[in-house]
Each structure stands twice: as structure tokens, then as C-alpha cells.
Design a protein around this motif. Sequence first.
Motif, PDB file in Angstrom:
ATOM      1  N   ALA A  13     -74.007   6.234 -58.428  1.00  0.00           N
ATOM      2  CA  ALA A  13     -73.876   7.690 -58.551  1.00  0.00           C
ATOM      3  C   ALA A  13     -72.475   8.129 -58.125  1.00  0.00           C
ATOM      4  O   ALA A  13     -71.809   8.898 -58.824  1.00  0.00           O
ATOM      5  N   GLU A  32     -66.640   5.340 -48.487  1.00  0.00           N
ATOM      6  CA  GLU A  32     -67.638   4.269 -48.620  1.00  0.00           C
ATOM      7  C   GLU A  32     -67.540   3.385 -47.382  1.00  0.00           C
ATOM      8  O   GLU A  32     -66.473   2.885 -47.041  1.00  0.00           O
ATOM      9  N   LYS A  49     -80.782  -9.720 -60.589  1.00  0.00           N
ATOM     10  CA  LYS A  49     -80.742 -10.150 -61.993  1.00  0.00           C
ATOM     11  C   LYS A  49     -79.980 -11.467 -62.155  1.00  0.00           C
ATOM     12  O   LYS A  49     -80.277 -12.269 -63.047  1.00  0.00           O
ATOM     13  N   GLY A 112     -68.950   8.482 -43.698  1.00  0.00           N
ATOM     14  CA  GLY A 112     -68.748   9.922 -43.873  1.00  0.00           C
ATOM     15  C   GLY A 112     -69.877  10.722 -43.262  1.00  0.00           C
ATOM     16  O   GLY A 112     -71.044  10.325 -43.357  1.00  0.00           O
ATOM     17  N   ASP A 305     -80.416   7.531 -55.405  1.00  0.00           N
ATOM     18  CA  ASP A 305     -81.699   7.383 -54.699  1.00  0.00           C
ATOM     19  C   ASP A 305     -81.972   8.496 -53.692  1.00  0.00           C
ATOM     20  O   ASP A 305     -83.125   8.849 -53.459  1.00  0.00           O
ATOM     21  N   ALA A 313     -80.417   2.630 -61.004  1.00  0.00           N
ATOM     22  CA  ALA A 313     -78.959   2.737 -61.066  1.00  0.00           C
ATOM     23  C   ALA A 313     -78.542   3.515 -62.312  1.00  0.00           C
ATOM     24  O   ALA A 313     -77.604   4.319 -62.272  1.00  0.00           O
TER      25      ALA A 313
END
Length: 453
Positions: A13, A32, A49, A112, A305, A313
Motif C-alpha cells: 500500500a 519504513e 509462494k 513513524g 491490512d 497485497a
Amino acid sequence: MAVRFVIIGGGPAGVQAATHAARLGADVTMIERDLVGGAANLWDCIPSKAMIATGGVMSASRRAHAMGLRPIDPALDFDSLHQRINDIQSGLTESLVELLDSQGVRLLAGTGTFKGAHEVVADVEGKTLEVEADAVLVSTGSRPRIPEWADVDGERVLTTRQAYPPPELPSHLVVIGSGVTGVEFVHMFSSFGSDVTLIVSRQQVLPQKDPEVAAVLEDNFLKRGVRLFKGARAVGIVREGDEVTVNCDDGRAGRGSHALLAIGSIPNTEELGLEAAGVQVDAGGYVPINQHCQSNVGHVYAAGDVSGRLPLASVAFMQGRKVAEHVMGLHTREHRHLDYDKAASAIFTEPEIADVGLAEADAFAIGRKIRVTKVPFAVNARALIDGDARGFVKIVSDPATGVVLGGSIVGHGASELISVLALAVTANLKVTDIVESLLVHPALAEALADAAE
Ligand SMILES: Cc1cc2nc3c(=O)[nH]c(=O)nc-3n(C[C@H](O)[C@H](O)[C@H](O)COP(=O)(O)OP(=O)(O)OC[C@H]3O[C@@H](n4cnc5c(N)ncnc54)[C@H](O)[C@@H]3O)c2cc1C
């Protein structure tokens, strides 16, 4: 002056919102605390995956005789599997960082938190940076839910985050939870050769899915020797030496070498200081949003989420994109709203399962008239050539107009093929549009045209 847009959390996102907003002219700062790419890249979509793809090669090798080959029995190499997953992850992270850099996004590596409605604080290597914002996106994702009765030790009692790969190959894995994540892990480890027991709290695996679709998967699991404890809820896990016992509320006990929890996730919102900005969360800790992904505070958005919508996603990407457009004032009457009911989703089991739009059972539940057409892959030339003709394509359409309303695909390549139906559902295409497309032959997609006929 350019719009100052601050994004907390660099998963799907956050990255999508950052690159799109930067392209549209915003002054973007992303905070981040871990790796760009988020949990999706580090723990969820990509490693799971990658492991499933390795398991897929193993199970295809076991079917080699059906392709005119002498039997092959490959063994798992944990070190090279680990390396493979790391290589894929670091390659993806690097390309995302380059992309953000090329768009002029300022990346702050730290945590953050909100200091006020328009002030975000980034804690970067012990230093505190205060960033002023005209708009803020909360895209901090989620983490696995650990119930109070489970003592996760990272060795034999695991969350999904400790399974890429686990410290050793489980000789017998007990998977708790039969939603999408649970069944993918059952498939993954049974492909690797582990014995697997699955605790299924309802009477059907994948309780949200079409019973016909779930039945195909259950049948495949049973053929592989997976033990299903249906109607059983796990209430405790006991580890004794190398053995793990999962106790259920009906008195049954699943014994194995390892247990894996796959019972959902909780949002990362507690430590964000949302109250400093006046942003409300619901009882589950999610940030409620409107159709533009705005929270109760207009310039604070939530996507991915944390928004409590579909935890995918792909949905997070699209929410991020819509947020960027709204922040930049591009929202117009013609603007296409994000329609969560039209989101395609896939389950990477064997056979794969994918669906989009209106499901047959939901149409019956709301009394909507539909036309349902179904074609098995057993009559598709390419599926027979590829040596895997399991499953079917089902298309749900409007009997009056022929507009495609939804569909399910079970079979090899379902996660790719569903894109055709997703496009049809989004663009309101008719079944005749699919039938009259000049497709490749032989191709699995021909089953879509046959089902649309
Ligand atoms: C096992 C598993 C497999 C999955 N497979 C798929 C799949 O195949 N396809 C699919 O579509 N979906 C899949 N999902 C779901 C998908 O992973 C999530 O929906 C997706 O990751 C959500 O993206 P996001 O942007 O909300 O956040 P995330 O990917 O969770 O990223 C959030 C980021 O925010 C950062 N962060 C958190 N708090 C702060 C803070 N205070 N300051 C700075 N940074 C912060 C985190 O470090 C993280 O990097 C899977 C989920 C699981 C559990």
C-alpha cells in the motif's frame, strides 16, 4: 507548494501510494522501520509462494512417469532453498528502493508515529526527525495473531513468519487454521514430504469459499494422506521434547513434530500515536475508512491490512493508488471507485483455486438470477498435454444481458487465468466477448471460452 505527503509503512500500500503520488507531483516522505516491500515481501506473499513453487517442482517430479519420464525423486536442500528465498526478496527490495529513489521519494529508515494531526515523527537511528504533512497515509500492515493458549517458541511451535523455511523440515506438521494461509502451508509442507494434520474449525476447509471448490481441495489433501480434524477448535499446544500436541475442544489431539499457527492477523496500529491525530480505530484495532480510504480525520488515510478490508497485497496496491489520487485532488465524478467485491483472489494450492466477483452460493443467498456454466479441464487439450487436467472453470453471468458477474477456476494456472475473468468483471464484459476472442491454441484459457459459450 507541492502537497507534503507522509507515508508510514512501506509495504504494497505504502510503496504504491508513494510512487503514484510522486509521479503526480507530491513531495513524498516514506517512513519504513524494516525493509521496503513490507511484510508482503519479507514474510507473506513472496516467501510463501517461493516455497510453494519449490514444492510444486517436487510434486511435478513425482508425476514424471505421467510425462513419459523415468521417476525422479528430488530431495529438499534447505540451504539452497533459504538462499533462493533471500535472493528473490533482496532483488525485489532493491528494485523498489531504486524505484522510490528515481521518483524522488524521501525514504526514512525508522519508526513513524504521530505527534499531531499534521506532524509525524520519525525515529531514525536514535535521532528524532519531525516531518510536517498535508496528508498522511497509515499503511503499517499487520502481524500474525497469537492466541493466549499458544506458546510460540520459533523452534517447534511456529507462526507463519518462522516457516521460511523452519529450522528443520517437520516430519509431521500440525497446521491450526484452514483459511487461505493454513491450506497453503498444508500444501507446501505435504509437497516437501512432511506428514500433515490440519485442524479445521468448521465442517469445510476454506469456509468462505464455494463448497464445490473446497471439496476439490479436500479431496486432494485426503489423497495425499493429510489428516483433517473437522469441527475441532484448537485450545492448547503442549511441547514435550521433540513432540508437539495440539489439543482440541472436542477432546481430539493432533500430534506432530511441529505446530504452525495460521489463524489470522492483527493490525499494527497500537504504537502509532493515532490518538495524537484524533484518528479512531475499531474494536479490532483497524482504522475504519470510507470509499476514498480516509479515516475519520479527512487528511489521514489508511490502506492495506490496517484498513480492515480484504487483506490482500493486490488490494493494498490498489488502495495505495486511490489514496495518491485523492491526496492529489484527482478524484472526479468519472473516477472509478475501488470495488472490493470485484477483487480477484487466488489460493496457491494444488490444484490452484482462484475466484472473482459474484459467487454462485452468494447469488442464491440474495435471490439473484444467474446463469452458471462450467467446463472441466479434462476436455482441454493443453491441460492434457501439460499432464494436469484436474479442476474446472465456472462462469457466473447475468442471464438477461450476458454480462460476466464472476467466476471460479480450480486447476493448474488458475491464479493467472483468473485475470481474464477479473478484467471481464471490472469492465462489464459479456460472455460473448470471451467466446469471440481469438485465443491461442492449445491454451488453458480456451476453457474460459468454452465455459462462456
Ligand atoms: C502467509 C501469508 C501469505 C500471503 N500471501 C499473499 C498472496 O499470495 N497474495 C496477496 O495478495 N496477499 C497475500 N497475503 C496478504 C498480504 O501479505 C498483505 O495483505 C499485505 O502484505 C498487506 O500490505 P500492507 O501494505 O498493508 O502492509 P505490509 O506488507 O504488512 O507492510 C507494512 C510495513 O509497515 C512497516 N511498519 C509498521 N509499523 C511501522 C511504523 N510505526 N513505522 C514505520 N514502518 C512501520 C512494516 O515494517 C512493514 O514493512 C499473505 C499473507 C500471509 C500472512
